[in-house]
Write an enzyme that holds these catalytic residues in place. Structure first.
Site, PDB file in Angstrom:
ATOM      1  N   THR A  13       0.847  -1.199   0.000  1.00 42.98           N
ATOM      2  CA  THR A  13       0.000   0.000   0.000  1.00 42.98           C
ATOM      3  C   THR A  13       0.882   1.250   0.000  1.00 42.98           C
ATOM      4  OG1 THR A  13      -0.212   0.141   2.411  1.00 42.98           O
ATOM      5  CG2 THR A  13      -1.828  -1.221   1.246  1.00 42.98           C
ATOM      6  N   SER A  15       2.506   2.770  -2.482  1.00 36.32           N
ATOM      7  CA  SER A  15       3.807   2.403  -3.051  1.00 36.32           C
ATOM      8  C   SER A  15       4.132   3.138  -4.349  1.00 36.32           C
ATOM      9  CB  SER A  15       3.874   0.882  -3.260  1.00 36.32           C
ATOM     10  OG  SER A  15       2.740   0.425  -3.953  1.00 36.32           O
ATOM     11  N   THR A  16       3.481   4.282  -4.561  1.00 36.61           N
ATOM     12  CA  THR A  16       3.830   5.041  -5.773  1.00 36.61           C
ATOM     13  C   THR A  16       5.139   5.790  -5.582  1.00 36.61           C
ATOM     14  OG1 THR A  16       2.456   6.887  -5.020  1.00 36.61           O
ATOM     15  CG2 THR A  16       1.441   5.329  -6.552  1.00 36.61           C
ATOM     16  N   SER A  17       5.585   5.925  -4.331  1.00 40.09           N
ATOM     17  CA  SER A  17       6.861   6.611  -4.086  1.00 40.09           C
ATOM     18  C   SER A  17       7.418   6.144  -2.739  1.00 40.09           C
ATOM     19  CB  SER A  17       6.654   8.136  -4.072  1.00 40.09           C
ATOM     20  OG  SER A  17       5.836   8.487  -2.971  1.00 40.09           O
ATOM     21  N   GLY A  18       8.553   6.705  -2.372  1.00 42.02           N
ATOM     22  CA  GLY A  18       9.109   6.519  -1.026  1.00 42.02           C
ATOM     23  C   GLY A  18       9.470   5.080  -0.674  1.00 42.02           C
ATOM     24  N   ILE A  19       9.317   4.767   0.607  1.00 43.12           N
ATOM     25  CA  ILE A  19       9.679   3.446   1.118  1.00 43.12           C
ATOM     26  C   ILE A  19       8.837   2.370   0.425  1.00 43.12           C
ATOM     27  CG2 ILE A  19       9.610   1.991   3.196  1.00 43.12           C
ATOM     28  CD1 ILE A  19      10.265   4.527   4.854  1.00 43.12           C
ATOM     29  N   GLY A  20       7.565   2.664   0.195  1.00 46.69           N
ATOM     30  CA  GLY A  20       6.665   1.693  -0.435  1.00 46.69           C
ATOM     31  C   GLY A  20       7.135   1.296  -1.822  1.00 46.69           C
ATOM     32  N   SER A 141       7.374   2.456  12.920  1.00 43.63           N
ATOM     33  CA  SER A 141       8.439   3.475  12.995  1.00 43.63           C
ATOM     34  C   SER A 141       9.113   3.381  14.348  1.00 43.63           C
ATOM     35  CB  SER A 141       7.810   4.869  12.850  1.00 43.63           C
ATOM     36  OG  SER A 141       8.749   5.871  13.170  1.00 43.63           O
ATOM     37  N   TYR A 154       1.080  11.016  15.506  1.00 46.00           N
ATOM     38  CA  TYR A 154       1.770  10.060  14.626  1.00 46.00           C
ATOM     39  C   TYR A 154       2.323   8.907  15.471  1.00 46.00           C
ATOM     40  CZ  TYR A 154       5.406   8.253  11.435  1.00 46.00           C
ATOM     41  OH  TYR A 154       6.201   7.443  10.654  1.00 46.00           O
TER      42      TYR A 154
HETATM   43  P1  NAD Z   1       5.905   9.075   1.547  1.00 44.76           P
HETATM   44  O1  NAD Z   1       5.033  10.214   1.938  1.00 44.76           O
HETATM   45  O2  NAD Z   1       7.185   9.361   0.829  1.00 44.76           O
HETATM   46  O3  NAD Z   1       5.083   8.012   0.715  1.00 44.76           O
HETATM   47  C1  NAD Z   1       3.862   7.539   1.216  1.00 44.76           C
HETATM   48  C2  NAD Z   1       3.076   6.948   0.093  1.00 44.76           C
HETATM   49  O4  NAD Z   1       1.777   6.573   0.581  1.00 44.76           O
HETATM   50  C3  NAD Z   1       2.854   7.944  -1.033  1.00 44.76           C
HETATM   51  O5  NAD Z   1       3.031   7.260  -2.263  1.00 44.76           O
HETATM   52  C4  NAD Z   1       1.406   8.364  -0.818  1.00 44.76           C
HETATM   53  O6  NAD Z   1       0.794   8.799  -1.991  1.00 44.76           O
HETATM   54  C5  NAD Z   1       0.803   7.084  -0.273  1.00 44.76           C
HETATM   55  N1  NAD Z   1      -0.442   7.274   0.473  1.00 44.76           N
HETATM   56  C6  NAD Z   1      -0.673   8.169   1.465  1.00 44.76           C
HETATM   57  N2  NAD Z   1      -1.936   8.050   1.898  1.00 44.76           N
HETATM   58  C7  NAD Z   1      -2.488   7.044   1.170  1.00 44.76           C
HETATM   59  C8  NAD Z   1      -3.778   6.461   1.141  1.00 44.76           C
HETATM   60  N3  NAD Z   1      -4.744   6.909   1.939  1.00 44.76           N
HETATM   61  N4  NAD Z   1      -4.027   5.444   0.281  1.00 44.76           N
HETATM   62  C9  NAD Z   1      -3.044   4.995  -0.554  1.00 44.76           C
HETATM   63  N5  NAD Z   1      -1.803   5.530  -0.580  1.00 44.76           N
HETATM   64  C10 NAD Z   1      -1.544   6.538   0.274  1.00 44.76           C
HETATM   65  O7  NAD Z   1       6.146   8.256   2.877  1.00 44.76           O
HETATM   66  P2  NAD Z   1       7.378   7.375   3.360  1.00 44.76           P
HETATM   67  O8  NAD Z   1       8.293   8.277   4.074  1.00 44.76           O
HETATM   68  O9  NAD Z   1       7.862   6.525   2.259  1.00 44.76           O
HETATM   69  O10 NAD Z   1       6.656   6.491   4.482  1.00 44.76           O
HETATM   70  C11 NAD Z   1       6.111   5.203   4.224  1.00 44.76           C
HETATM   71  C12 NAD Z   1       5.788   4.539   5.550  1.00 44.76           C
HETATM   72  O11 NAD Z   1       6.984   4.452   6.342  1.00 44.76           O
HETATM   73  C13 NAD Z   1       4.773   5.305   6.402  1.00 44.76           C
HETATM   74  O12 NAD Z   1       3.916   4.401   7.046  1.00 44.76           O
HETATM   75  C14 NAD Z   1       5.654   6.021   7.419  1.00 44.76           C
HETATM   76  O13 NAD Z   1       4.971   6.285   8.624  1.00 44.76           O
HETATM   77  C15 NAD Z   1       6.760   4.996   7.619  1.00 44.76           C
HETATM   78  N6  NAD Z   1       8.000   5.594   8.135  1.00 44.76           N
HETATM   79  C16 NAD Z   1       8.675   6.523   7.399  1.00 44.76           C
HETATM   80  C17 NAD Z   1       9.845   7.065   7.924  1.00 44.76           C
HETATM   81  C18 NAD Z   1      10.636   8.082   7.161  1.00 44.76           C
HETATM   82  O14 NAD Z   1      11.511   8.736   7.766  1.00 44.76           O
HETATM   83  N7  NAD Z   1      10.438   8.241   5.893  1.00 44.76           N
HETATM   84  C19 NAD Z   1      10.291   6.684   9.186  1.00 44.76           C
HETATM   85  C20 NAD Z   1       9.582   5.736   9.899  1.00 44.76           C
HETATM   86  C21 NAD Z   1       8.433   5.194   9.352  1.00 44.76           C
END
Ligand code: NAD
Length: 264
Positions: A13, A15-20, A141, A154
């Site tokens: 879920t 997963s269009t960008s970031g960690i996903g 996290s 959060y």
């Molecule tokens: P990000 O904002 O870069 O990416 C999040 C992705 O989720 C985006 O593609 C966004 O469009 C999508 N998204 C958001 N709401 C959505 C919804 N309702 N339905 C479907 N898609 C949805 O975030 P990230 O930094 O890659 O974080 C990913 C996960 O990792 C999160 O759960 C975040 O809490 C966790 N996390 C991140 C960090 C960090 O420093 N980046 C640290 C600890 C935990």
């Protein structure tokens, strides 16, 4: 160790960008059939196209659905009735002082960060138990353990994910299904990069200087002393999702650079 996920279907879920996206890419590289998810069709299509270009030969498709709503999860379940691997990654964060967080923000954070995973586990866990194989991974996290005073709402959701994850793992006793949580620390995803760029602009610093100051000031116990890359987090998640991780269940696995100072 050779991680081979051929024949397994994985949904990641958000997963269009970031960690996903990095997790989706890692699972696809290990041979899984991966489903990318995001809220908008255009961004989902773009992510699928980017993956096809970056990793030719991988099996990736996309489903647009807002997993923060019951209707969105229902639509996702209708389009994808079964998965072997569910990665509950979608999540939001926003620094805000406690006295400035309205009720609506508490509810919204809970819906996006917690209820998305609850609803999707309700859809997919029964099939995993029936087929006697499955993996659910909640992306929590280190903020689940070190509640950040600048975003208590959060932190609340990230701790709640650990409770849900451990509780679901209890339902897998004696099966080959596992439910775990992975706890990243500060990670340079697109969302965090935007946040750090903002900080840099506010303070008249370079992005590198703002990133380094953030770690020193807000995560002083970090042993890594830098943001992790999204791939560093994805590596842990791909392993937990693998067949090889069969003895790891009900765990909260840290990939947070040593910020949390407890041993266990
Ligand atoms: P990000 O904002 O870069 O990416 C999040 C992705 O989720 C985006 O593609 C966004 O469009 C999508 N998204 C958001 N709401 C959505 C919804 N309702 N339905 C479907 N898609 C949805 O975030 P990230 O930094 O890659 O974080 C990913 C996960 O990792 C999160 O759960 C975040 O809490 C966790 N996390 C991140 C960090 C960090 O420093 N980046 C640290 C600890 C935990």
């Amino acid at each position: 160790m050779n991680i081979d996920l051929k024949g397994k279907t994985a949904l990641v879920t958000g997963s269009t960008s970031g960690i996903g996206y990095a997790i989706a890419r890692g699972l696809a590289a290990a041979g899984a059939d991966v489903v990318i998810n995001g809220r908008g069709q255009a961004r989902v299509d773009a992510a699928v196209a980017a993956m096809a270009k970056a990793a030719p030969g991988t099996r990736v498709r996309g489903i647009a659905a807002d997993v923060s709503t019951a209707a969105g999860c229902k639509a996702l379940a209708a389009a994808l009735p079964e998965v072997d691997i569910l990665i509950n990654n979608a999540g939001i964060f926003e620094p805000k002082g406690f006295f400035d967080i309205p009720d609506e923000d508490w509810s919204r954070f809970f819906e996006v960060n917690v209820m998305s995973g609850v609803r999707l586990a309700r859809v997919y866990l029964p099939g995993m138990l029936k087929r006697n194989w499955g993996r659910i991974v909640f992306i929590s996290s280190e903020s689940a353990l070190n509640i950040p005073s600048e975003m208590i709402h959060y932190g609340m959701t990230k701790t709640a994910q650990l409770a849900v994850s451990r509780g679901l793992a209890e339902m897998t006793r004696g099966t080959a299904v596992t439910v775990n949580a992975v706890l990243p620390g500060p990670t340079m995803s697109e969302g965090v990069e935007a946040f750090v760029k903002d900080l840099a602009k506010q303070n008249g610093q370079s992005v590198e200087a703002a990133a380094s100051q953030f770690i020193k000031q807000f995560r002083p116990t970090s042993l890594l002393q830098r943001f992790a890359s999204v791939e560093e987090i994805a590596n842990m998640v791909v392993y937990v999702a693998s067949k090889e991780a069969s003895a790891t269940n009900g765990a909260a696995l840290r990939a947070e650079g040593g910020i949390v100072q407890t041993i266990a």
